[in-house]
Write a protein that holds these residues in place. Sequence first.
Motif, PDB file in Angstrom:
ATOM      1  N   CYS A  33       5.956 -15.780 -37.453  1.00 23.46           N
ATOM      2  CA  CYS A  33       7.347 -15.988 -37.026  1.00 23.46           C
ATOM      3  C   CYS A  33       8.295 -15.576 -38.140  1.00 23.46           C
ATOM      4  O   CYS A  33       8.249 -16.140 -39.235  1.00 23.46           O
ATOM      5  CB  CYS A  33       7.603 -17.456 -36.715  1.00 23.46           C
ATOM      6  SG  CYS A  33       6.472 -18.144 -35.514  1.00 23.46           S
ATOM      7  N   ALA A  34       9.162 -14.604 -37.855  1.00 20.24           N
ATOM      8  CA  ALA A  34      10.191 -14.186 -38.806  1.00 20.24           C
ATOM      9  C   ALA A  34      11.447 -13.927 -37.986  1.00 20.24           C
ATOM     10  O   ALA A  34      11.501 -14.270 -36.805  1.00 20.24           O
ATOM     11  CB  ALA A  34       9.741 -12.937 -39.550  1.00 20.24           C
ATOM     12  N   SER A  35      12.466 -13.331 -38.588  1.00 25.49           N
ATOM     13  CA  SER A  35      13.648 -12.980 -37.801  1.00 25.49           C
ATOM     14  C   SER A  35      14.225 -11.664 -38.282  1.00 25.49           C
ATOM     15  O   SER A  35      13.791 -11.126 -39.296  1.00 25.49           O
ATOM     16  CB  SER A  35      14.691 -14.093 -37.843  1.00 25.49           C
ATOM     17  OG  SER A  35      15.185 -14.185 -39.143  1.00 25.49           O
ATOM     18  N   SER A  68      17.621  -7.809 -31.287  1.00 27.25           N
ATOM     19  CA  SER A  68      17.119  -9.170 -31.336  1.00 27.25           C
ATOM     20  C   SER A  68      18.253 -10.174 -31.302  1.00 27.25           C
ATOM     21  O   SER A  68      18.029 -11.368 -31.192  1.00 27.25           O
ATOM     22  CB  SER A  68      16.268  -9.375 -32.586  1.00 27.25           C
ATOM     23  OG  SER A  68      17.005  -9.081 -33.735  1.00 27.25           O
ATOM     24  N   SER A  69      19.491  -9.713 -31.415  1.00 29.82           N
ATOM     25  CA  SER A  69      20.598 -10.659 -31.494  1.00 29.82           C
ATOM     26  C   SER A  69      21.216 -10.939 -30.133  1.00 29.82           C
ATOM     27  O   SER A  69      21.968 -11.881 -29.976  1.00 29.82           O
ATOM     28  CB  SER A  69      21.681 -10.109 -32.416  1.00 29.82           C
ATOM     29  OG  SER A  69      22.320  -9.021 -31.801  1.00 29.82           O
ATOM     30  N   GLY A  70      20.905 -10.106 -29.145  1.00 28.55           N
ATOM     31  CA  GLY A  70      21.530 -10.310 -27.846  1.00 28.55           C
ATOM     32  C   GLY A  70      22.869  -9.603 -27.740  1.00 28.55           C
ATOM     33  O   GLY A  70      23.506  -9.615 -26.706  1.00 28.55           O
ATOM     34  N   SER A  71      23.322  -8.982 -28.843  1.00 30.61           N
ATOM     35  CA  SER A  71      24.517  -8.148 -28.748  1.00 30.61           C
ATOM     36  C   SER A  71      24.048  -6.712 -28.961  1.00 30.61           C
ATOM     37  O   SER A  71      22.862  -6.466 -29.109  1.00 30.61           O
ATOM     38  CB  SER A  71      25.542  -8.530 -29.800  1.00 30.61           C
ATOM     39  OG  SER A  71      25.177  -7.972 -31.042  1.00 30.61           O
ATOM     40  N   LEU A  72      24.973  -5.777 -28.983  1.00 33.94           N
ATOM     41  CA  LEU A  72      24.550  -4.400 -29.194  1.00 33.94           C
ATOM     42  C   LEU A  72      24.809  -3.954 -30.620  1.00 33.94           C
ATOM     43  O   LEU A  72      24.510  -2.838 -30.993  1.00 33.94           O
ATOM     44  CB  LEU A  72      25.266  -3.472 -28.209  1.00 33.94           C
ATOM     45  CG  LEU A  72      24.783  -3.600 -26.758  1.00 33.94           C
ATOM     46  CD1 LEU A  72      25.691  -2.837 -25.826  1.00 33.94           C
ATOM     47  CD2 LEU A  72      23.347  -3.125 -26.612  1.00 33.94           C
TER      48      LEU A  72
END
Lengths: 391, 282
Positions: A319-321, A327-331
């Motif tokens: 698990c990382a980010s 991955s942010s849900g924005s563009l």
Amino acid sequence: MSMPLVYLDNNATTSVAPEVLEAMLPYLRDAYGNPSSMHDFGGHLSKVVDHARGQLAALIGAHPDEIIFTSCGTESDNTAIASALETQPTKRHLVTTKVEHPALISQMNFLQKKGYEVTFVEVRPDGICEPETVRAAIRPDTAIVSVMWANNETGVINPIAEIAAAVKEKGVLFHTDAVQAVGKEPIDLSVTPVDMLSLSGHKLHAPKGIGALFLRRGTPFRPYIMGGHQENGRRGGTYAVPNIVALGAAAELAGAHMAEERRRVTALRDRLEAGLLERIPAVHRLGNPELRLFNTTAVSFEFIEGEAILLLLSENGVCASSGSACSSGSLEPSHVLRAMGLPFELCHASIRFSFSRYNTDADVDRVLEVTPGIIRELRRISPFTPPELLR
Amino acid sequence: MAWDYSEKVKQHYLHPQNVGVVDNANAVGEIGSMVCGDALKLTLKIQEGTDVIEDAKFQTYGCGSAIASSSALTELIKGRTLDEALKITNQDLAVYLDGLPEEKMHCSVMGREALQAAAANYRGEAFVHEEESEYHTVCQCFSVNNLTIEHAIRENNLTSVEQVTHYTKAGGACRNCVPEIEAILQRLVPAAAVPSATDEAPPPMSMFRRIKIIEETLETDIRPALHTDSGGLELLDVSETEITVRFLGRCGSCAQSGSTLDFVQARLEKALGRPTIVREVK
């Protein structure tokens, strides 16, 4: 197939420490009273709340009455800023940085819509916010300056003592979002001239749903959550006794472990970072390498995209980010990395690993075992990878 | 955030089919860039005469669903004639993958576009050249042209700007092109959100009412849109024919403040229900 879970996303949230869980359980079971009650069954719990307040105050060098329990870091941030404006109605300007947490940025954007002026100061390419830049942004009508102690995406630590001193010299209120720093960095508010500081329990092994605002004695204040007389009339809402106990216990634990944790986790983090840089070509380390939290490393892998890396890591139990747009849900990719002047293609490919005291050498081994293959596979798929990287 | 990917999508990004470059490819289609966050290079071997796609490979830079969409595309087109393959819509791709999150539909659109580019390359045509006179870039941030937006609207029955952004990425960053996307929507979907103008002369309006509507529109509609771009706008003067404004913050120094002005004018005209001139003071 059972696979070990390697949790390296501790800047997102941490596990509840076993000691913390033990400490809070009685207040979820039998001692369910309300500290504000007149009867002893509830009333005596105010001593429990006071004890936790003392534990948390001790961690950051504050007086217990300077601690206001809240529901989370975001509430603490929002409370601090709103209070500064409410208590100084003629001041219509605020100063913050371009790399703050969305808790701050969203509120600042909202305030702009309401007609306030906000200066978002630049940071250096290594992510550091310079005291001089902040000082230069202050105006006669500046109500408050808010600069984060440590950045959640890069771990970069700002020179908060110098920034606070520069702001106080101008006679302006100073707030810092220390959500990532509390419990990891030594903080002594008896010597650092911060007026308000936000912190959050779930970043230091307490559960989600509890935070606190440090409010220096004598700082003008208006409540954000209006209700009963809790927190000396500074924050309404029934005391969340189990969570408050948990935050107190977590604070004490963090204080007791801090030096040892710093030494051990720094070694793990550094071994992971060195291993990635050694085993994988075309990797960049992001942010100031010295002035950063000991638990955080942010790296960027050229020619590939972060969400794909996360998905394949996750498939391997890691698990990382990422600061990538996908991955942010924005563009758009991470506002933090863009403020540091990182090219879009490196923002898209950024991965953050963040440790806790519960990580082990085996975790580092596992990441070093799976990551080079993942990066290589994605680079094989990418049209931009130079052939020599695949040999 | 975690996306709700189908098992099929997962299979395709964990084990993508047909990765690489076809030897002796006679059709190449390239779409996207690293800056945009996704890109796809499609190479095909097409049999001369029959136009059957004998081999198809891809290289993709992008997220899991971009890789999965590319992999699915190559599986779908292999063995078909070029004309058959070109009939595959982005919806077909999404269906083949047991669905894509709406925010990720632009990945399926990218696959379809790469195929069109490869077909044009094979036929020795410039990509989208047949409609060149009508072709221009709408969204500067993500280099999305009007034809892509029109195709996405038609094939997927889109009715809002937000949907267009999910399917094409257009309008997803600085939002300067939102009025143009609205205009395209209005043209293609007459019943869409934007009401069409009537030929009747607008009823007279008092100065008080005019100012009130302008201020409300600025507050609830225009300033929120500008603030997503760290900008702002100050109302300086209102006359019978003109509205004078000044841009603040980033909008003031933005090279695209001309199109921002168009956006403000379009919104105010819509709110007032009559033509009006918006003038900018630096």
